[in-house]
Design a protein around this motif. Structure first.
Motif, PDB file in Angstrom:
ATOM      1  N   LEU A  98       0.834  -1.213   0.000  1.00  0.00           N
ATOM      2  CA  LEU A  98       0.000   0.000   0.000  1.00  0.00           C
ATOM      3  C   LEU A  98       0.866   1.260   0.000  1.00  0.00           C
ATOM      4  CD1 LEU A  98      -2.765  -1.053   2.559  1.00  0.00           C
ATOM      5  CD2 LEU A  98      -3.041  -0.726   0.094  1.00  0.00           C
ATOM      6  N   LEU A  99       1.913   1.273   0.817  1.00  0.00           N
ATOM      7  CA  LEU A  99       2.816   2.429   0.853  1.00  0.00           C
ATOM      8  C   LEU A  99       3.535   2.597  -0.480  1.00  0.00           C
ATOM      9  CD1 LEU A  99       4.454   2.097   4.394  1.00  0.00           C
ATOM     10  CD2 LEU A  99       2.765   3.782   3.662  1.00  0.00           C
ATOM     11  N   ALA A 104       4.960   5.293  -5.379  1.00  0.00           N
ATOM     12  CA  ALA A 104       5.750   4.906  -6.547  1.00  0.00           C
ATOM     13  C   ALA A 104       5.584   5.902  -7.680  1.00  0.00           C
ATOM     14  CB  ALA A 104       5.356   3.515  -7.012  1.00  0.00           C
ATOM     15  N   LYS A 105       6.676   6.145  -8.374  1.00  0.00           N
ATOM     16  CA  LYS A 105       6.640   7.019  -9.553  1.00  0.00           C
ATOM     17  C   LYS A 105       6.259   6.173 -10.763  1.00  0.00           C
ATOM     18  CE  LYS A 105      10.279   9.904  -7.636  1.00  0.00           C
ATOM     19  NZ  LYS A 105      10.777   9.135  -6.519  1.00  0.00           N
ATOM     20  N   SER A 110      12.027  -0.661  -9.835  1.00  0.00           N
ATOM     21  CA  SER A 110      13.377  -1.172  -9.616  1.00  0.00           C
ATOM     22  C   SER A 110      13.409  -1.853  -8.255  1.00  0.00           C
ATOM     23  CB  SER A 110      14.381  -0.019  -9.661  1.00  0.00           C
ATOM     24  OG  SER A 110      15.675  -0.490  -9.361  1.00  0.00           O
ATOM     25  N   ILE A 111      13.696  -3.148  -8.264  1.00  0.00           N
ATOM     26  CA  ILE A 111      13.704  -3.957  -7.044  1.00  0.00           C
ATOM     27  C   ILE A 111      15.101  -4.533  -6.845  1.00  0.00           C
ATOM     28  CG2 ILE A 111      12.663  -5.940  -5.859  1.00  0.00           C
ATOM     29  CD1 ILE A 111      10.603  -3.802  -6.539  1.00  0.00           C
ATOM     30  N   ALA A 112      15.626  -4.394  -5.638  1.00  0.00           N
ATOM     31  CA  ALA A 112      16.926  -4.979  -5.286  1.00  0.00           C
ATOM     32  C   ALA A 112      16.692  -6.134  -4.321  1.00  0.00           C
ATOM     33  CB  ALA A 112      17.820  -3.926  -4.641  1.00  0.00           C
ATOM     34  N   ASP A 140      12.959   2.861  -5.685  1.00  0.00           N
ATOM     35  CA  ASP A 140      12.336   4.163  -5.947  1.00  0.00           C
ATOM     36  C   ASP A 140      11.584   4.710  -4.728  1.00  0.00           C
ATOM     37  OD1 ASP A 140      10.518   2.090  -6.267  1.00  0.00           O
ATOM     38  OD2 ASP A 140       9.318   3.156  -7.765  1.00  0.00           O
ATOM     39  N   THR A 141      10.938   3.828  -3.952  1.00  0.00           N
ATOM     40  CA  THR A 141      10.198   4.289  -2.776  1.00  0.00           C
ATOM     41  C   THR A 141      10.965   4.040  -1.469  1.00  0.00           C
ATOM     42  OG1 THR A 141       9.042   2.173  -2.679  1.00  0.00           O
ATOM     43  CG2 THR A 141       7.928   3.988  -3.826  1.00  0.00           C
ATOM     44  N   LYS A 142      12.105   3.349  -1.569  1.00  0.00           N
ATOM     45  CA  LYS A 142      12.934   3.042  -0.397  1.00  0.00           C
ATOM     46  C   LYS A 142      12.160   2.258   0.661  1.00  0.00           C
ATOM     47  CE  LYS A 142      15.966   6.988  -1.168  1.00  0.00           C
ATOM     48  NZ  LYS A 142      15.588   7.076  -2.549  1.00  0.00           N
ATOM     49  N   LEU A 143      11.424   1.257   0.186  1.00  0.00           N
ATOM     50  CA  LEU A 143      10.632   0.404   1.067  1.00  0.00           C
ATOM     51  C   LEU A 143      11.049  -1.051   0.915  1.00  0.00           C
ATOM     52  CD1 LEU A 143       7.086   1.863   0.350  1.00  0.00           C
ATOM     53  CD2 LEU A 143       8.253   1.931   2.551  1.00  0.00           C
TER      54      LEU A 143
END
Length: 196
Positions: A98-99, A104-105, A110-112, A140-143
């Motif tokens: 949800l966050l 998200a843009k 991009s997933i690490a 991108d969202t630092k989550l």
């Protein structure tokens, strides 16, 4: 406190390990206050109790509670150790999704993926090695979107494939992994013989 209302609603979906009768402290509040305590630097059950006790009046006022005292450290331990890890992970994945969706843009995600051995997680008494966890981090969202425990008899390669499948990552997403994953046949088990 309105800021925490969505998280409290999601934490209400965590299965409560306690009996139905005699619940003095509601599970969503115990979990939220434990999270706040850990984020604030507490690293023990007693630290969580100290945090709650120190901020009890503010927490009562902010969340409409009437706690006369903080739960004991044995109560916190009983509650947290009794939780179903799979149920807790599902709730946190939903919260992270949800966050992520809200922040998200547009464009390719991009997933690490990265695996870490958790310091201090080994158990000599039960002859258990340290826990190894694979995390999916949205850059991108630092989550952190999800975690996955890596089986002691396995490694990151099958865990990464399972985690990507569970998350349903889009085909146009950029996924970064360690060099460990740069193998010709990473989807085949190392023990499976090649067919002629």
């Amino acid at each position: 406190m309105a800021t925490f209302t969505p998280l409290l609603d999601i934490l209400a979906d965590v299965p409560d390990p306690r009996r139905a009768e005699g619940k003095l402290y509601k599970l969503p509040h115990v979990l939220l206050f434990s999270i706040l305590a850990i984020v604030s630097g507490s690293d023990s059950y007693r630290g969580i109790v100290t945090f709650i006790d120190t901020h009890r009046r503010t927490l009562n006022r902010s969340f409409g509670l009437k706690w006369r005292r903080a739960p004991s450290h044995t109560s916190i331990r009983y509650i947290l150790q009794g939780l179903d890890p799979i149920g807790v992970e599902a709730v946190f994945r939903r919260h992270a999704a949800l966050l992520h969706e809200a922040n998200a843009k547009p464009g390719a995600a991009s997933i690490a993926l990265d695996g870490k051995t958790l310091r201090g997680s080994f158990d000599k008494f039960h002859d258990r090695t340290a826990a190894h966890v694979l995390s999916a981090f949205a850059t991108d969202t630092k989550l952190v979107l999800a975690h996955l425990d890596i089986d002691a008899k396995s490694n990151e390669i099958p865990a990464a494939q399972a985690l990507l499948a569970e998350l349903g990552i889009a085909e146009d997403a950029i996924v970064t992994l360690d060099a460990l994953h740069c193998q010709k046949n990473s989807s085949r088990s190392p023990r499976t013989p090649k067919s002629a």
